[in-house]
Motif scaffolding. Structure first.
Motif, PDB file in Angstrom:
ATOM      1  N   LEU A   1       6.494  13.642  12.035  1.00  0.00           N
ATOM      2  CA  LEU A   1       7.860  14.155  12.096  1.00  0.00           C
ATOM      3  C   LEU A   1       8.568  13.968  10.754  1.00  0.00           C
ATOM      4  O   LEU A   1       9.258  14.876  10.267  1.00  0.00           O
ATOM      5  N   PHE A   2       8.385  12.799  10.136  1.00  0.00           N
ATOM      6  CA  PHE A   2       8.988  12.569   8.815  1.00  0.00           C
ATOM      7  C   PHE A   2       8.422  13.556   7.796  1.00  0.00           C
ATOM      8  O   PHE A   2       9.167  14.108   6.968  1.00  0.00           O
ATOM      9  N   TRP A   3       7.117  13.776   7.825  1.00  0.00           N
ATOM     10  CA  TRP A   3       6.520  14.732   6.891  1.00  0.00           C
ATOM     11  C   TRP A   3       6.995  16.154   7.171  1.00  0.00           C
ATOM     12  O   TRP A   3       7.125  16.965   6.250  1.00  0.00           O
ATOM     13  N   ALA A   4       7.242  16.472   8.437  1.00  0.00           N
ATOM     14  CA  ALA A   4       7.729  17.809   8.779  1.00  0.00           C
ATOM     15  C   ALA A   4       9.118  18.050   8.192  1.00  0.00           C
ATOM     16  O   ALA A   4       9.409  19.134   7.672  1.00  0.00           O
TER      17      ALA A   4
ATOM     18  N   LEU B   1       0.833  -1.201   0.000  1.00  0.00           N
ATOM     19  CA  LEU B   1       0.000   0.000   0.000  1.00  0.00           C
ATOM     20  C   LEU B   1       0.868   1.251   0.000  1.00  0.00           C
ATOM     21  O   LEU B   1       0.599   2.205  -0.757  1.00  0.00           O
ATOM     22  N   ALA B   2       1.916   1.275   0.837  1.00  0.00           N
ATOM     23  CA  ALA B   2       2.816   2.432   0.859  1.00  0.00           C
ATOM     24  C   ALA B   2       3.452   2.654  -0.508  1.00  0.00           C
ATOM     25  O   ALA B   2       3.612   3.790  -0.968  1.00  0.00           O
ATOM     26  N   ALA B   3       3.822   1.550  -1.191  1.00  0.00           N
ATOM     27  CA  ALA B   3       4.421   1.663  -2.522  1.00  0.00           C
ATOM     28  C   ALA B   3       3.429   2.220  -3.528  1.00  0.00           C
ATOM     29  O   ALA B   3       3.763   3.099  -4.343  1.00  0.00           O
ATOM     30  N   LEU B   4       2.189   1.736  -3.478  1.00  0.00           N
ATOM     31  CA  LEU B   4       1.193   2.166  -4.450  1.00  0.00           C
ATOM     32  C   LEU B   4       0.805   3.633  -4.276  1.00  0.00           C
ATOM     33  O   LEU B   4       0.591   4.340  -5.270  1.00  0.00           O
ATOM     34  N   VAL B   5       0.710   4.103  -3.024  1.00  0.00           N
ATOM     35  CA  VAL B   5       0.344   5.506  -2.837  1.00  0.00           C
ATOM     36  C   VAL B   5       1.467   6.422  -3.329  1.00  0.00           C
ATOM     37  O   VAL B   5       1.217   7.493  -3.905  1.00  0.00           O
ATOM     38  N   SER B   6       2.730   6.014  -3.128  1.00  0.00           N
ATOM     39  CA  SER B   6       3.845   6.816  -3.630  1.00  0.00           C
ATOM     40  C   SER B   6       3.892   6.803  -5.150  1.00  0.00           C
ATOM     41  O   SER B   6       4.095   7.839  -5.803  1.00  0.00           O
TER      42      SER B   6
ATOM     43  N   GLY C   1       8.466  10.434   0.819  1.00  0.00           N
ATOM     44  CA  GLY C   1       7.967   9.407  -0.082  1.00  0.00           C
ATOM     45  C   GLY C   1       8.145   7.992   0.414  1.00  0.00           C
ATOM     46  O   GLY C   1       7.414   7.091  -0.005  1.00  0.00           O
ATOM     47  N   LEU C   2       9.115   7.767   1.330  1.00  0.00           N
ATOM     48  CA  LEU C   2       9.425   6.404   1.768  1.00  0.00           C
ATOM     49  C   LEU C   2       9.094   6.184   3.244  1.00  0.00           C
ATOM     50  O   LEU C   2       8.230   5.371   3.592  1.00  0.00           O
ATOM     51  N   LEU C   3       9.759   6.914   4.137  1.00  0.00           N
ATOM     52  CA  LEU C   3       9.610   6.663   5.574  1.00  0.00           C
ATOM     53  C   LEU C   3       8.211   7.002   6.091  1.00  0.00           C
ATOM     54  O   LEU C   3       7.630   6.234   6.869  1.00  0.00           O
ATOM     55  N   ALA C   4       7.656   8.140   5.683  1.00  0.00           N
ATOM     56  CA  ALA C   4       6.357   8.559   6.212  1.00  0.00           C
ATOM     57  C   ALA C   4       5.221   7.606   5.829  1.00  0.00           C
ATOM     58  O   ALA C   4       4.467   7.160   6.705  1.00  0.00           O
ATOM     59  N   PRO C   5       5.051   7.261   4.538  1.00  0.00           N
ATOM     60  CA  PRO C   5       3.946   6.346   4.201  1.00  0.00           C
ATOM     61  C   PRO C   5       4.073   4.972   4.845  1.00  0.00           C
ATOM     62  O   PRO C   5       3.079   4.398   5.297  1.00  0.00           O
ATOM     63  N   VAL C   6       5.303   4.420   4.909  1.00  0.00           N
ATOM     64  CA  VAL C   6       5.483   3.092   5.512  1.00  0.00           C
ATOM     65  C   VAL C   6       5.130   3.126   7.000  1.00  0.00           C
ATOM     66  O   VAL C   6       4.435   2.239   7.512  1.00  0.00           O
ATOM     67  N   THR C   7       5.590   4.144   7.715  1.00  0.00           N
ATOM     68  CA  THR C   7       5.281   4.259   9.144  1.00  0.00           C
ATOM     69  C   THR C   7       3.783   4.416   9.368  1.00  0.00           C
ATOM     70  O   THR C   7       3.207   3.826  10.293  1.00  0.00           O
ATOM     71  N   LEU C   8       3.137   5.205   8.514  1.00  0.00           N
ATOM     72  CA  LEU C   8       1.708   5.457   8.688  1.00  0.00           C
ATOM     73  C   LEU C   8       0.876   4.192   8.495  1.00  0.00           C
ATOM     74  O   LEU C   8      -0.013   3.896   9.308  1.00  0.00           O
TER      75      LEU C   8
ATOM     76  N   CYS D   1      -4.298  12.309  -1.832  1.00  0.00           N
ATOM     77  CA  CYS D   1      -4.181  12.567  -0.397  1.00  0.00           C
ATOM     78  C   CYS D   1      -2.759  12.532   0.154  1.00  0.00           C
ATOM     79  O   CYS D   1      -2.519  13.043   1.247  1.00  0.00           O
ATOM     80  N   TYR D   2      -1.807  11.937  -0.542  1.00  0.00           N
ATOM     81  CA  TYR D   2      -0.464  11.784   0.016  1.00  0.00           C
ATOM     82  C   TYR D   2       0.615  12.532  -0.751  1.00  0.00           C
ATOM     83  O   TYR D   2       1.524  13.077  -0.156  1.00  0.00           O
ATOM     84  N   GLY D   3       0.566  12.498  -2.032  1.00  0.00           N
ATOM     85  CA  GLY D   3       1.586  13.163  -2.830  1.00  0.00           C
ATOM     86  C   GLY D   3       0.878  13.849  -3.967  1.00  0.00           C
ATOM     87  O   GLY D   3      -0.108  14.531  -3.762  1.00  0.00           O
ATOM     88  N   GLY D   4       1.341  13.663  -5.166  1.00  0.00           N
ATOM     89  CA  GLY D   4       0.629  14.177  -6.322  1.00  0.00           C
ATOM     90  C   GLY D   4       0.017  15.545  -6.112  1.00  0.00           C
ATOM     91  O   GLY D   4       0.709  16.536  -5.857  1.00  0.00           O
TER      92      GLY D   4
END
Length: 381
Positions: free
Chosen positions: A189-192, A58-63, A107-114, A248-251
């Motif tokens: 924090l990662f997004w910040a 899921l984290a990969a697909l949203v990125s 793109g990597l740490l934040a989506p995976v943690t979430l 909702c996440y990138g784009g």
């Protein structure tokens, strides 16, 4: 001399100097608020998708949805005959470290943690906890990058922090803290970090920046997911995940937020995300008919007060601009772009904007401003 085909828009100092900050910076403020609406839907929609997709996949697909969507928009503009280099400056060699940073953290740490934290947190509570991104963004902008933050904004941050603590506290847990809730705060924090690094890219073409960030992070995460034994979902589910990633996440979210960073800086743009919980709760009620826990009703008005304090802040003082040469999208009816043009410079777009290398002479003046790309000066404490 200025070519006749490229007229110089007249300066309007009275409108700029006497207008309020929200009037002067209406477009970046609206971009930040639109980002908050989309972020408000991130936790509820992601939680809905977790039932059918592994967390890493899921984290990969949203990125990937984020990066591919931005790339398609860029290619569509090119196919229609639009030359983006005429209105947006592409990232150069000096921006490579910032591109790597936003790809890693945003793109990597934040989506995976979430996606690993959401299953243990009610959707409405997760949506409100994600508001800690505003606090962390402003703290990093002020303490590490030296961005000016007024007392009013510090009070607002205190309100938001207090509301987040109310939601994180769990006396039933061993240490009185909810681990999934702490994971969401780590995501913030990662997004910040991503937001503050992204400000260094905010003068560059947002579609190109988001394409590199999303496709790069999504490809790495997808390889990790497949190595870990996760499988890709059905085509329809994968398409839905990529759509959520783009919206909702990138784009689209990241493009709007980069435009906000360009105009009002990391601390203010990040702080405007404080309104996202209102929309997160609405999405949660629509998707899950999920009523928030009791602490939510105490935390919400405290956070609303903090959001209002941030949105209504204004800032004006005498300041000096050093002489500089740079390239970015600009127009000529402000106080900072009254330069001449060479015959080879791009023509103005229908909106009166273009991008080319231009010089700024040293200038001292006073007007309402925010930490945009021309106002990242130091302040006396």
């Amino acid at each position: 001399m200025i070519p006749e085909a490229t007229p110089l828009y007249p300066r309007k100092p009275a409108a700029v100097e006497n207008g309020s900050t929200l009037t002067q910076y209406r477009t970046p403020v609206l971009c930040a608020l639109a980002t908050a609406v989309l972020i408000g839907g991130s936790a509820p929609f992601t939680k809905l998708l977790l039932a059918d997709i592994g967390p890493l996949a899921l984290a990969a697909l949203v990125s990937l949805g984020s990066g591919c969507g931005a790339l398609l928009f860029s290619l569509a503009g090119t196919a229609a005959g639009t030359r983006r280099s005429h209105v947006e400056a592409p990232p150069g060699r000096n921006e490579i470290p910032w591109l790597i940073g936003v790809t890693l953290f945003g793109g990597l740490l934040a989506p995976v943690t979430l996606v690993y934290s959401l299953p243990g947190t009610p959707a409405a509570t997760a949506a409100l906890l994600l508001n800690f991104e505003a606090v962390a963004t402003t703290l990093i902008a002020a303490t590490i990058f030296g961005e000016w933050v007024s007392r009013r904004v510090w009070v607002a941050l205190g309100c938001i922090t207090a509301s987040c603590l109310l939601l994180t506290w769990n006396p039933a847990a061993g240490l009185g803290l909810s681990l999934p809730a702490l994971g969401i705060l780590l995501t913030c924090l990662f997004w910040a970090v991503d937001n503050n690094l992204g400000q260094r890219l905010s003068a560059k073409d947002p579609l190109l920046v988001i394409s590199v960030k999303g496709i790069g992070a999504g490809t790495v995460t997808l390889l990790v997911a497949l190595t870990a034994g996760e499988h890709l979902p059905a085509t329809a589910t994968a398409a839905a995940a990529m759509a959520v990633g783009f919206l909702c996440y990138g784009g689209l979210t990241s493009i709007l937020f980069l435009l906000a960073l360009r105009g009002i800086g990391a601390a203010r743009a990040g702080s405007l995300l404080a309104v996202s919980p209102f929309f997160g709760v609405l999405f949660s009620l629509l998707l899950f008919a999920e009523l928030p826990a009791g602490a939510f009703y105490v935390a919400l008005p405290v956070m609303a007060l903090g959001a209002w304090l941030m949105v209504s802040e204004e800032h004006s003082h005498p300041h000096r601009h050093p002489a500089t040469v740079h390239e970015h999208r600009h127009r000529h009816d402000d106080l900072h772009h009254d330069h001449d043009h060479e015959p080879g410079d791009p023509p103005l777009s229908a909106a009166g904007e273009h991008s080319h290398v231009h010089a700024h002479a040293e200038l001292a003046h006073e007007h309402p401003h925010q930490p945009d790309i021309h106002h990242r000066h130091l302040h006396r404490r």
